[in-house]
Design an enzyme around this catalytic site. Sequence first.
Site, mmCIF file in Angstrom:
data_model
loop_
_atom_site.group_PDB
_atom_site.id
_atom_site.type_symbol
_atom_site.label_atom_id
_atom_site.label_comp_id
_atom_site.label_asym_id
_atom_site.label_seq_id
_atom_site.Cartn_x
_atom_site.Cartn_y
_atom_site.Cartn_z
ATOM 1 C CD GLN A 9 -3.223 0.462 2.080
ATOM 2 O OE1 GLN A 9 -3.286 -0.693 2.487
ATOM 3 N NE2 GLN A 9 -4.079 1.382 2.432
ATOM 4 C CB SER A 88 2.314 -5.109 3.758
ATOM 5 O OG SER A 88 1.097 -5.029 4.471
ATOM 6 C CG LEU A 89 -1.550 -5.309 -1.208
ATOM 7 C CD1 LEU A 89 -2.805 -6.135 -1.155
ATOM 8 C CD2 LEU A 89 -1.832 -3.928 -1.740
ATOM 9 N NE ARG A 113 -3.324 -7.996 3.667
ATOM 10 C CZ ARG A 113 -2.645 -6.870 3.742
ATOM 11 N NH1 ARG A 113 -3.077 -5.792 3.116
ATOM 12 N NH2 ARG A 113 -1.507 -6.803 4.435
ATOM 13 C CG HIS A 195 1.634 -5.140 9.304
ATOM 14 N ND1 HIS A 195 1.434 -6.423 8.850
ATOM 15 C CD2 HIS A 195 1.546 -4.332 8.216
ATOM 16 C CE1 HIS A 195 1.242 -6.396 7.537
ATOM 17 N NE2 HIS A 195 1.293 -5.141 7.142
ATOM 18 C CD GLN A 244 1.117 -9.739 5.407
ATOM 19 O OE1 GLN A 244 -0.007 -9.249 5.399
ATOM 20 N NE2 GLN A 244 1.875 -9.800 4.335
#
Length: 296
Positions: A9, A88-89, A113, A195, A244
């Site tokens: 992101q 991440s993503l 998500r 996170h 995650q």
Amino acid sequence: MKAYIFPGQGAQFTGMGLDLYENSNIAQELFEDANGILGFHITDIMFEGSAEDLKQTKVTQPAIFLHSVILSKVLGDAFQPEMVAGHSLGELSALVANGVLTFEDGLQLVSKRALAMQKACEIQQSTMAAVLGLDDAVVEKVCEETPGVVVAANYNCPGQIVISGEIDAINKACETLKEAGAKRALVLPVGGAFHSPLMEPAREELAAAIENTAFNTPTCPIYQNVTTTAVINPDEIKKNLISQLTAPVKWTQSVQQMIADGASHFTEVGPGKVLQGLLRKIDRSVAAESAIFEKE
């Protein structure tokens, strides 16, 4: 060895993916499929929307995923990863690129998500802050000693960590980190504490979706954010992906492990060059470039 890395992101930009759509039949089909899967014309927002439009949670994450995954598909035989990782993503993009997830399943998980994270953000106000110029151990110690929820969330490169948590705890930690010698401790314009333990409601929601999705054996290892090591077992990949959302993104450590395991050339697949910038700060000796689409 060739490593392919996928951004997360923040990499979005107005007009993203339009060149792929206009110049590749494969891309056009996949973008149209995506509109159907998502139930709205994400292509209109990606190609013509404003920066503000692209910031919508239901748009940002699928848009970056689509740009990355469709670019990997149109590369054809030129796309031959020997290892992959995503920030991440970007981990979901990487899992489609190495065959663990189908395009459709990957997109549906990304959409779920994004919406689950948005819901978690609405339950409790929270934020993140970038910390520059301190050792990891110092940042971790300040987080541990600050009252409230605040944790190290993104290990982006040496001397650059993002912390995540409750607003008051983040503000207090930033003051302490500046006193400890941080060059900067800057609260970020994000909607929540990604996170961190505050994403637990999103983790639970996404876990159910992940458990009901088929995960295939990958064509090459993925270095996941949670473990930083090469993973090829589908069940282990699934477990790490569930963890995650509430665990830190160990990007520095993942890249260092990829290099230790033989990665000599990194290709960033998707919008922007953020990961190449981080890579140079992690290890300047390895080559890095953006994936380039040759028009059909």
